[in-house]
Design an enzyme around this catalytic site. Structure first.
Site, PDB file in Angstrom:
ATOM      1  N   SER A 106     -22.222  31.370  24.312  1.00  0.00           N
ATOM      2  CA  SER A 106     -21.591  31.733  25.580  1.00  0.00           C
ATOM      3  C   SER A 106     -21.048  33.150  25.566  1.00  0.00           C
ATOM      4  O   SER A 106     -20.622  33.672  24.532  1.00  0.00           O
ATOM      5  CB  SER A 106     -20.450  30.755  25.888  1.00  0.00           C
ATOM      6  OG  SER A 106     -19.898  31.024  27.171  1.00  0.00           O
ATOM      7  N   ASP A 142     -13.928  22.961  37.769  1.00  0.00           N
ATOM      8  CA  ASP A 142     -14.632  23.860  36.852  1.00  0.00           C
ATOM      9  C   ASP A 142     -16.089  23.460  36.667  1.00  0.00           C
ATOM     10  O   ASP A 142     -16.987  24.312  36.685  1.00  0.00           O
ATOM     11  CB  ASP A 142     -13.924  23.887  35.487  1.00  0.00           C
ATOM     12  CG  ASP A 142     -12.639  24.699  35.512  1.00  0.00           C
ATOM     13  OD1 ASP A 142     -12.391  25.377  36.528  1.00  0.00           O
ATOM     14  OD2 ASP A 142     -11.888  24.648  34.526  1.00  0.00           O
ATOM     15  N   GLY A 173      -8.856  29.581  29.504  1.00  0.00           N
ATOM     16  CA  GLY A 173      -8.653  29.077  30.865  1.00  0.00           C
ATOM     17  C   GLY A 173      -9.724  29.527  31.840  1.00  0.00           C
ATOM     18  O   GLY A 173      -9.490  29.572  33.045  1.00  0.00           O
ATOM     19  N   LEU A 174     -10.921  29.854  31.338  1.00  0.00           N
ATOM     20  CA  LEU A 174     -11.998  30.361  32.191  1.00  0.00           C
ATOM     21  C   LEU A 174     -13.110  29.340  32.395  1.00  0.00           C
ATOM     22  O   LEU A 174     -14.170  29.675  32.901  1.00  0.00           O
ATOM     23  CB  LEU A 174     -12.574  31.649  31.595  1.00  0.00           C
ATOM     24  CG  LEU A 174     -11.609  32.819  31.512  1.00  0.00           C
ATOM     25  CD1 LEU A 174     -12.264  33.994  30.788  1.00  0.00           C
ATOM     26  CD2 LEU A 174     -11.155  33.248  32.902  1.00  0.00           C
ATOM     27  N   SER A 222     -15.307  25.121  28.593  1.00  0.00           N
ATOM     28  CA  SER A 222     -15.679  23.735  28.282  1.00  0.00           C
ATOM     29  C   SER A 222     -16.524  23.136  29.397  1.00  0.00           C
ATOM     30  O   SER A 222     -17.452  22.352  29.136  1.00  0.00           O
ATOM     31  CB  SER A 222     -14.429  22.882  28.058  1.00  0.00           C
ATOM     32  OG  SER A 222     -13.682  22.726  29.255  1.00  0.00           O
TER      33      SER A 222
END
Length: 370
Positions: free
Chosen positions: A120, A189, A127-128, A131
């Site tokens: 990645s 997300d 916090g982006l 996961s």
């Protein structure tokens, strides 16, 4: 990026970053499943037969509509040999893979032996949504491998998207991966990772925005750790103590989110520079409000002050309390200004990426295009 509200009645806007997560899947002939996650230093391998035995031994159903049970996760930990106190990122990535592999093969047919590598451009633990990107990649690859969704890439073309129906299936299984990792995630997300662009989130309902422009940004990681749970508890405490003060602030944040939606959709049709001062003002007002409700941090204040010296506008993204911030870049922002801002932010001990928001979601790509 999100404009967080921390209240169920308010609107949040989540936007896809153009920092990609990649998964390469290659079939094997030796009845083994191998997984490599170089970003977090994980290499995993199992024989196919014990995996089938594990699937049969797991208690309860493995359905995309049901959250993984504690009993199921305990069984997976035991199988993987995950000791108490093992690094969270490695353990959770392992559990998410095992759960999705077993659940998808149970529902759609045997997943063939394979060699998977996931890497990645997103930093982990910032916090982006790293996961969620991982879960989306796993879901898409495993569903493709067992034939539940198509293989849309045509010869000579570098990328292809799945159908809306297939993307919906990818998203549902990616949400299961997020449930393994986070317990009770919102689903924002994985949804923005699947569909890309921008989404509106309100009271648990996720709605894609129809048209979204691609905007240049600086993404900055302050490297300050934060706890979303503690931050949200702090906001709730303030709301209980000072409802007459806090409710209007939350209403204002809600109005900012709605105004931001309108501006973004207008910019998708008419990408005029005249819209940027409006977005910059919304950034500034939103950041002040987020400080008022208690999710700011001195590192984020420093980020905003440093970029302001270069005529740029910034705000926190995600839960706040540290973590990351974004800085809006106009199309005509000179490169020397951007480079100077990056140098000053790096001098503060931060990490910086020049990227964009409003990026496309999950896609099949040719090996030659990576």
């Amino acid at each position: 990026m999100s404009i967080p509200t921390h209240a169920e009645r308010e609107v949040a806007v989540a936007v896809a970053l153009d920092l990609r997560t990649f998964l390469r899947l290659r079939p094997r002939r030796d009845a083994r499943v191998l997984v490599a996650l170089p970003s977090i230093g994980v290499r995993l391998g199992w024989e196919a037969a014990p995996l089938r035995d594990l699937r049969a031994a797991l208690p309860g159903d493995l359905e995309e509509s049901k959250p993984p049970s504690l009993e199921q996760l305990d069984k997976l930990r035991e199988f993987a040999g995950i000791a108490h106190g093992a690094p969270a990122a490695e353990s959770l990535a392992t559990l998410a893979f095992l759960y999705l592999y077993l659940a998808i093969s149970a529902k759609y047919g045997e997943v063939p032996s394979m060699d998977i590598v996931v890497w990645s451009e997103l930093p982990t633990g910032a916090g982006l949504g790293s996961s969620a990107a991982y879960s989306v990649c796993l879901a898409a690859a495993l569903l493709t491998a067992c034939g539940a969704i198509g293989c849309p890439l045509e010869e000579g073309k570098p990328t292809a998207r799945w159908t809306e129906k297939e993307l919906d299936l990818i998203n549902r299984w990616a949400f299961q991966g997020e449930r393994v990792i986070h317990g009770n995630p919102s689903g924002v997300d994985n949804a923005v990772g699947t569909w890309g662009g921008a989404l509106q989130y309100q009271s648990g309902k996720i709605t894609p925005l129809k048209r979204v422009p691609t905007l240049r940004i600086l993404l900055t990681n302050t490297k300050v750790p934060r706890s979303t749970k503690i931050l949200v508890a702090g906001v709730k405490d303030k709301l209980l103590k000072f409802p007459a003060i806090m409710n209007p602030v939350l209403d204002s944040i809600d109005a900012i989110s709605h105004e931001c939606e309108c501006v973004l959709e207008t910019m998708a049709v008419n990408p005029s520079l005249e819209h940027y001062p409006v977005l910059e003002e919304l950034f500034d007002i939103n950041q002040h409000h987020l400080n008022v409700i208690g999710v700011g941090h001195s590192s984020l204040d420093q980020l905003c002050q440093v970029t302001a010296l270069h005529g740029l506008h910034s705000k926190l993204t995600g839960a706040g309390g540290g973590g990351c911030g974004i800085t809006l870049l106009r199309p005509d922002t000179p490169s020397p200004v951007v480079e100077a801002a990056k140098r000053d932010l790096i001098t503060c001990g931060f990490e910086c990426w020049e990227t964009s928001i409003g990026a496309p979601g999950a896609a099949r790509v040719s090996t030659s295009s990576i």
